[in-house]
Each structure stands twice: as structure tokens, then as C-alpha cells.
Design an enzyme around this catalytic site. Sequence first.
Site, PDB file in Angstrom:
ATOM      1  N   HIS A 368       0.805  -1.212   0.000  1.00 57.28           N
ATOM      2  CA  HIS A 368       0.000   0.000   0.000  1.00 57.28           C
ATOM      3  C   HIS A 368       0.843   1.271   0.000  1.00 57.28           C
ATOM      4  O   HIS A 368       0.434   2.280  -0.570  1.00 57.28           O
ATOM      5  CB  HIS A 368      -1.008  -0.038   1.148  1.00 57.28           C
ATOM      6  CG  HIS A 368      -2.171  -0.906   0.791  1.00 57.28           C
ATOM      7  ND1 HIS A 368      -2.185  -2.257   1.051  1.00 57.28           N
ATOM      8  CD2 HIS A 368      -3.313  -0.630   0.120  1.00 57.28           C
ATOM      9  CE1 HIS A 368      -3.306  -2.757   0.571  1.00 57.28           C
ATOM     10  NE2 HIS A 368      -4.009  -1.805   0.006  1.00 57.28           N
ATOM     11  N   ARG A 475     -10.088   4.966  -0.240  1.00 57.80           N
ATOM     12  CA  ARG A 475      -9.588   4.022   0.767  1.00 57.80           C
ATOM     13  C   ARG A 475      -9.749   4.667   2.141  1.00 57.80           C
ATOM     14  O   ARG A 475      -8.838   5.363   2.616  1.00 57.80           O
ATOM     15  CB  ARG A 475      -8.121   3.691   0.511  1.00 57.80           C
ATOM     16  CG  ARG A 475      -7.867   2.842  -0.721  1.00 57.80           C
ATOM     17  CD  ARG A 475      -6.396   2.458  -0.830  1.00 57.80           C
ATOM     18  NE  ARG A 475      -6.161   1.400  -1.784  1.00 57.80           N
ATOM     19  CZ  ARG A 475      -5.787   1.584  -3.052  1.00 57.80           C
ATOM     20  NH1 ARG A 475      -5.607   2.802  -3.507  1.00 57.80           N
ATOM     21  NH2 ARG A 475      -5.585   0.547  -3.852  1.00 57.80           N
ATOM     22  N   ARG A 511     -15.102   3.021   0.254  1.00 54.56           N
ATOM     23  CA  ARG A 511     -14.963   1.632   0.677  1.00 54.56           C
ATOM     24  C   ARG A 511     -14.973   1.578   2.197  1.00 54.56           C
ATOM     25  O   ARG A 511     -14.304   2.400   2.844  1.00 54.56           O
ATOM     26  CB  ARG A 511     -13.642   1.075   0.137  1.00 54.56           C
ATOM     27  CG  ARG A 511     -13.393  -0.341   0.596  1.00 54.56           C
ATOM     28  CD  ARG A 511     -12.228  -0.947  -0.118  1.00 54.56           C
ATOM     29  NE  ARG A 511     -10.954  -0.395   0.349  1.00 54.56           N
ATOM     30  CZ  ARG A 511      -9.783  -0.751  -0.161  1.00 54.56           C
ATOM     31  NH1 ARG A 511      -9.733  -1.604  -1.174  1.00 54.56           N
ATOM     32  NH2 ARG A 511      -8.666  -0.242   0.308  1.00 54.56           N
ATOM     33  N   GLU A 609     -12.178  -9.288  -5.372  1.00 53.34           N
ATOM     34  CA  GLU A 609     -10.722  -9.370  -5.189  1.00 53.34           C
ATOM     35  C   GLU A 609     -10.290 -10.696  -4.588  1.00 53.34           C
ATOM     36  O   GLU A 609      -9.104 -10.996  -4.498  1.00 53.34           O
ATOM     37  CB  GLU A 609     -10.201  -8.185  -4.373  1.00 53.34           C
ATOM     38  CG  GLU A 609     -10.941  -7.912  -3.086  1.00 53.34           C
ATOM     39  CD  GLU A 609     -10.437  -6.653  -2.378  1.00 53.34           C
ATOM     40  OE1 GLU A 609      -9.409  -6.089  -2.782  1.00 53.34           O
ATOM     41  OE2 GLU A 609     -11.079  -6.247  -1.399  1.00 53.34           O
ATOM     42  N   ASN A 632      -5.360  -5.752  -7.499  1.00 50.92           N
ATOM     43  CA  ASN A 632      -4.136  -5.968  -6.711  1.00 50.92           C
ATOM     44  C   ASN A 632      -4.264  -7.236  -5.873  1.00 50.92           C
ATOM     45  O   ASN A 632      -3.383  -8.088  -5.867  1.00 50.92           O
ATOM     46  CB  ASN A 632      -3.881  -4.793  -5.762  1.00 50.92           C
ATOM     47  CG  ASN A 632      -3.906  -3.462  -6.474  1.00 50.92           C
ATOM     48  OD1 ASN A 632      -3.659  -3.417  -7.666  1.00 50.92           O
ATOM     49  ND2 ASN A 632      -4.221  -2.402  -5.768  1.00 50.92           N
ATOM     50  N   ASP A 633      -5.376  -7.331  -5.160  1.00 54.94           N
ATOM     51  CA  ASP A 633      -5.568  -8.529  -4.342  1.00 54.94           C
ATOM     52  C   ASP A 633      -5.945  -9.727  -5.188  1.00 54.94           C
ATOM     53  O   ASP A 633      -5.514 -10.848  -4.904  1.00 54.94           O
ATOM     54  CB  ASP A 633      -6.633  -8.274  -3.258  1.00 54.94           C
ATOM     55  CG  ASP A 633      -6.032  -7.566  -2.067  1.00 54.94           C
ATOM     56  OD1 ASP A 633      -4.946  -7.992  -1.628  1.00 54.94           O
ATOM     57  OD2 ASP A 633      -6.609  -6.581  -1.594  1.00 54.94           O
ATOM     58  N   ARG A 643       1.603  -9.932  -2.147  1.00 54.85           N
ATOM     59  CA  ARG A 643       1.865  -8.665  -2.849  1.00 54.85           C
ATOM     60  C   ARG A 643       2.889  -7.799  -2.131  1.00 54.85           C
ATOM     61  O   ARG A 643       3.355  -6.795  -2.662  1.00 54.85           O
ATOM     62  CB  ARG A 643       0.552  -7.890  -3.028  1.00 54.85           C
ATOM     63  CG  ARG A 643      -0.089  -7.469  -1.724  1.00 54.85           C
ATOM     64  CD  ARG A 643      -1.507  -6.963  -1.929  1.00 54.85           C
ATOM     65  NE  ARG A 643      -1.564  -5.532  -2.157  1.00 54.85           N
ATOM     66  CZ  ARG A 643      -2.697  -4.828  -2.204  1.00 54.85           C
ATOM     67  NH1 ARG A 643      -3.861  -5.445  -2.083  1.00 54.85           N
ATOM     68  NH2 ARG A 643      -2.686  -3.541  -2.407  1.00 54.85           N
ATOM     69  N   CYS A 680     -10.629  -0.952  -9.863  1.00 52.64           N
ATOM     70  CA  CYS A 680      -9.933   0.105  -9.119  1.00 52.64           C
ATOM     71  C   CYS A 680      -8.540  -0.347  -8.669  1.00 52.64           C
ATOM     72  O   CYS A 680      -7.882   0.326  -7.894  1.00 52.64           O
ATOM     73  CB  CYS A 680     -10.761   0.563  -7.935  1.00 52.64           C
ATOM     74  SG  CYS A 680     -11.227  -0.767  -6.828  1.00 52.64           S
TER      75      CYS A 680
HETATM   76  C1  PEP Z   1      -7.137  -4.037  -4.785  1.00 54.06           C
HETATM   77  O1  PEP Z   1      -6.957  -4.987  -4.047  1.00 54.06           O
HETATM   78  O2  PEP Z   1      -6.932  -4.058  -6.015  1.00 54.06           O
HETATM   79  C2  PEP Z   1      -7.636  -2.751  -4.242  1.00 54.06           C
HETATM   80  C3  PEP Z   1      -8.015  -1.778  -5.026  1.00 54.06           C
HETATM   81  O3  PEP Z   1      -7.604  -2.601  -2.891  1.00 54.06           O
HETATM   82  P1  PEP Z   1      -6.266  -2.423  -2.025  1.00 54.06           P
HETATM   83  O4  PEP Z   1      -5.127  -2.226  -2.966  1.00 54.06           O
HETATM   84  O5  PEP Z   1      -6.483  -1.261  -1.142  1.00 54.06           O
HETATM   85  O6  PEP Z   1      -6.183  -3.697  -1.271  1.00 54.06           O
HETATM   86 MG    MG Z   2      -7.736  -4.972  -2.015  1.00 56.70          MG
END
Ligand code: PEP
Ligand code: MG
Length: 764
Positions: A368, A475, A511, A609, A632-633, A643, A680
Site C-alpha cells: 500500500h 480508501r 470503501r 478481489e 491488486n488482491d 503482494r 480500481c
Molecule cells: C485491490 O486490491 O486491487 C484494491 C483496489 O484494494 P487495495 O489495494 O487497497 O487492497
Molecule cells: Mg484490495
Amino acid sequence: MLARLRQIVQEVGSESDLESVLSLTVRRIRETMSTEVCSIYLTDTQTNRYVLRATEGLNQDAVGKVSLSSTEGIVGLVGSRAEPINLEDAFTHPSVVYLQSTGEERFHAFLGVPIIHQRKVHGVLVVQQREVRRFDESEEAFMVTLSAQLAGVIAHAEATGSILDVFAAAKQDDEPVTAKRFVGIAGAPGVAIGNVYVATLSADLRSVPDKPANDIQAELQDFEHALVQVREDIQKVSDSLATRLRTEEQALFEVYLRMLDDNAIPSEVRTKIEAGNWAQGALREVIQAHVRQFSDMEDPYLRERATDIRDLGRRLLSAMQQEGAERVPDFPDNTVLIADDLSPAMLGLVPEDKLVGMVSVTGSGSSHAAILARSMGIPTLMGVVELPYTKLDGRQVIVDGYSGRIYVDPTDDLLEAYSSILKEERAIEANLDQLRDLPAETQDGFNQTLWVNTGLTADVERAVKRGAEGIGLYRTEIPFMIRDTFPSELEQADSYRRQLEAFAPKPVTMRTLDIGGDKALPYFPIEEENPFLGWRGIRVTLDHPEIFLVQVRAMLRASEGLNNLRIMLPMISSVQEVEAALEQINQAFNELLEEGLDLQKPEIGVMIEVPAAVYQIGRFAPLIDFVSVGSNDLTQYLLAVDRNNPRVADLYTTYHPSVLQALQLIANEAHKYQKQVSICGEMAADPGGALLLMAMGYDVLSMNSTNLPKVKLAIRSVEYKDAALLLGQVMKMDESSDIHLLLRETLQNAGLTQLTRPVLPGND
Ligand code: PEP
Ligand code: MG
């Protein structure tokens, strides 16, 4: 054996310079294995030879002087084969070469194991003995295990050692020598040239940098204040426990106080401060020296006292840090912030007009901290695991956020080359600014909706400036992370109102709290073995309705009269979770209506996700209004790649065929049930990725506002039908690296070289 192994690794790990690491290692191994010789040969990368760097049992004069090539001797064989060699009698081996000046011709038994870190042979660890005998299985296993565990420590100390050499040499000749380069992971693109500020982790002595004391009296005073406070604290604890402790336990407090006696640790710290180190650095030096001394002792009781010294050090440091917290450090104009573990909470440490780059020793490109760095547009490196950051405070560096490299004490040539890249970047940015009010419309008239992700306070302003059409992901946990307690409903409502107002009537997707994983709240610690598979996101908030309800009430309250709120649920993996969350959202809504607020029901969506969610879109559909992909997740969970872990960073790719298949499936499913589908995750911020997502049918792409103009330019430069052809081609490919190349080529052919990485110096 296991206990001894752990102890050696711990002891060696607390040494700070290469010489001590090596000499302690050979000493401890010789003692533990009762061999006559233990030596370490390290690879000299310039000459590709194994140089004897430390020994117990061979002639000390030979250290640093004798070496073997990779084709010479049994040491060379261990290195080139990258496997252990265990010989009853080295004399009879065809590869044997005696290094006469070492005196090793007396020793027959030989066991050599390679020291391997990140697939690279850093050297060879050897034990030898006079008698003719084969080292047994348990001895061999001990050496292999120890070598594997110490390899990282040795590699790190080696890097630190060489940087000190460079520094010393530069000081001597007054001439900069070649810059020292460290390689990590590109976290946020761009180039920065600046001076280092090291952020110290709270109460973590190891992360305290050395810094020259600007005002020796002030540093001495800082230390004295801390001393008084810690003495008082210990006395208080001792008094309050006086009736409950036995005499010998009570005596421990006496020992602590005696160590803090003016003639003991304090006098040594004062001497170090007077010699020029700042108070915290002086404390680190003294404490580490004592810890080393105690750890070396044979007596187990005395060895244990190292823990007490460490504890005292932590207390003193913490007192100094609290005192210093009110003082704003003097940041240089072009500050490069370096931290052992760059956290989202640290990003606000340096004023934005002074911050030009960031570097984290841990973490990865999808952590993050890196995501937020991209959103701030600050070139950032992650996972530079070998960076000797405590030695870098104040030093000049170049941060190359494209290739993941940092150069310490750069040469004039390097500075010149990177300055010209910086200049080009600024020109490109100025050009992109002109796209602000133009639509994201392809050459053949297809309109793609682009929204932004926010989290940091400054994001809203940046997003409005860049012409965003809505917020696809706010976020909410980020503002929670830079506080000392949970914010109240009204405090939350206040900050949510500012986001909603800045964008009304455009939609703002908030969120609900997504903590856990690499996002920790200092006041709500979650300690887990496997945090990304643990108590995260909706799992936490459903278990704590008091937190969830307050947050949802704050969001709803903030939306009164604006009606542009959308609520999004993170980490959903089952229908039951959606139902439970909806029940609470309804409860909050009804409570506020009863309290007299004039509210409209917000749209509710879920994040896709977790792989389990990919296959349940049809089941979620009757309950929700939209879905949004967290790529991302989703990538982390589909590929089983953490990650946040630099070790596996090169396995983490959104362009893996399985991720692309899942993304296409999600878009199709959502449309089958007439739900809006957005994305996103970071993939939407990559101009090449955005073209693929547009062709897959994503209704909305949401990204950091820094990248929005780049994505807009890419979309405006292509025809939709060509993007569809590109997607068709990509979906047939197996290798994500080939897909990267194809996307790069596509952008270049569309005349968008400014959206691809510049040609960088030193990229061998
Ligand atoms: C994701 O997981 O792609 C996402 C947008 O949320 P975060 O990166 O905050 O986990
Ligand atoms: Mg996420």
C-alpha cells in the site's frame, strides 16, 4: 544443535559491520563443531575470485591476500557447483590446491558449503580438520543450514561494508569514486535526485541512523532528559510491584538502575555524543557493543543479560523519540525519505514540497505504501533489501523509480544523465496537463469513463485538478492510519463530507474500512502469521459492528443533500457476508432517518478481489448495484503471491493469463446481470492495461490521479477496434513478459513513447 544455530544467527545478525560478522561466524562455528579450522572465502565480483576474508585456525596474515579462481581448488569447485563438498581427505582430491601461506597443508578433512543469497554465490564457508575423517551428516546439515541462514546477513554486511569503503575513499581523496548501486523493486515511476532523511521506526534501535550532531549540547540534553524519565519509570514500576515480587526479582530493577548509573552506560553515550554522533546514534552504538559483549559470554545467566540491555536501550530511545516528536526535523529541499518499512502512515512525515523520492528496505510494488506513492507521483523504490540505510543519512542519492535502483554518492556523469531525464519528465507532464478537460474518447468515438482512487488528503485536490469524473475508490482506512484512536462518527462524517462535496454531483465510492494485511492501525494491532489470508477487510468489520455501524452512519450522514455516495465492501467472499453487511447498512440508514436526516439510499457494491467472488457475481447481483475489481488482491490470491513480499515480486503480475481470463469473466458476468463493472486496482493505471480493460468492456476504470492523464492520452490515441484486436492477441499469449513487450510496442507504434519507460543510464 538447533538452539546453538539460532543463537549464532541471532548474534551474527546483530553485528553491524562485515569484519565482525565474518570473524564472529568463523569463531562460533569452530567452537560449536570443535573443528580446527573454520574460514570464509567471499566472491570478489570484480575479479570473480574467492578471497579468504576470515579464518580461525589458518594463518591470519593470509586473510585478504590469498584467493582462488572459480576453477581452482576445492573452494572453487564448491562455488562453481553451488553445492557442498565433504571430503575425508582433501589431499587425495584431484582439484586440491594448497594455499601455502595459509598453513592449510596440515589439514586433511574438508567440508565446504556455498554461501548463496538470491541465487548468487557470495562465497564459501569451510571447516577443516587435521585427522582423516568424513564430517558426519549432522555436521554437514548444520553447516548447510547455518550458511543458508547467514547468507542474507553476510550479503547485507558486504553491501554495507563496501559503501563504507566508498565513503572513506571519497573522503580521503576528496574525489567521488564510482557510485554505489543498490537494486530493489520499482515502486513508483520517475527519477529523483536528493539527500537522504532516514525515518526511524519507533523504539527500534537497529533502525537508528548515524548522523553528525549539529549541536552537541542539545544532543547531550536530549539524552539527559530521557535518562531521568527512564530512571523514574523503572523506579515507579519497581515501587508498585514491591509487595508482589520476591527479593531476587526485585533485585532485577536494581540491576537496571545500576546500569543507568552515571558511570555506566550514560557515560559511554556521552563520550560518543561528544565525539560527534547525535544522541540516538550514540545510544545505538553503546547498546549494541554491550549486547555483543554479553551475548559472547559462556555463562547462560550472563548471556541472558543482553536482553535486559536491549530493553533499556529501547526505553531510552523511545523516551528520546517522544521528546523529539514535537520538533520538526530540518528536511533538506530535495528530501529522499528512506525507511526500513515504509508505511502509509510515514508518507506524511516530510512536507510534500520537499519530498522528491522514497525508498523502503522491505515491501513490494503492490504494497500500500507503493500504491500511495504512485498516487502522490513520488518516485519510490521498495524491497531494497541490501540497502545499508542507517549509514545514509544526509548522503546524496539518485532514485530511479523505473528500474528500481538507487545510486549513493552519484558521479557527475550519472547526475548529468538523470538530470536530463528529470527535465524531460517535467516537459511531458506539462503536455499531459492540457488534456484536463478533454474526454477519454478513442479515435473512433468510444467514450471510456475514468475515475480516480483517493485516500490521502491531497488526493481530492489532485483529482479535481486532473479532471476526474468521479471517485471509484476512496480508501477510508488511510486517514484512520495516521491517528492515535478510532475517529468518532462526527469526525469521520466531516472528512467524508469534504470528499463528497468536492465531487458532487459526480459519484464518490467509499470503501468501508479495509484493515489487516499490510494496513495496520497503531491502536488496533492485528498480529497474525499469515495476515493476507487472515482477519482482513469485511471480516474485521463484521466482527465489530460498533466500528462498522459508526463508519456507515458517518458516510450516510455526510451524504445528506448531496446524494452522490456509493458504498463498497472489501474482501467479500460469500453471499452471507454481503447480507450481513447490508443488514447493518440498513440499520444505520433507518436509525438516521429516525433521527430526522433526509437521506437517499446509496448504491452498494462489492469488490471482486478474492477468487471465490469471481464465481458468485450472479448470486451477489440481486443484492447489489455494482461490482468493482480489486486487481491488486485478485492477482495476489489467484497467483498465490504475497503482494508485499520482495522475494516473490517478480512472480506477481497482473498480466498472467489466469488473471486476464478472470478479468474478462468478471466483466461478462456483471453485464449478464446488468450490473455496472469497474476496476480500481493498479492495472487500470497502466496505459497498456487500460486499453485491454476498455476492450474487455469495463464500464469504469479507476486509478490514481497522477496516471489519469497518461491513460487518457493512450485511449485518445487508439481506435477501439484496434484495442479489441490487441486484447484478442493478448488472450492467446502465455508469458506475461511477452504481453508487456507487446503493450509497450503498441504504445510506441501509436507514437506514445512518453508513456513508456525512458532509456536509463547504467542499465546493463
Ligand atoms: C485491490 O486490491 O486491487 C484494491 C483496489 O484494494 P487495495 O489495494 O487497497 O487492497
Ligand atoms: Mg484490495
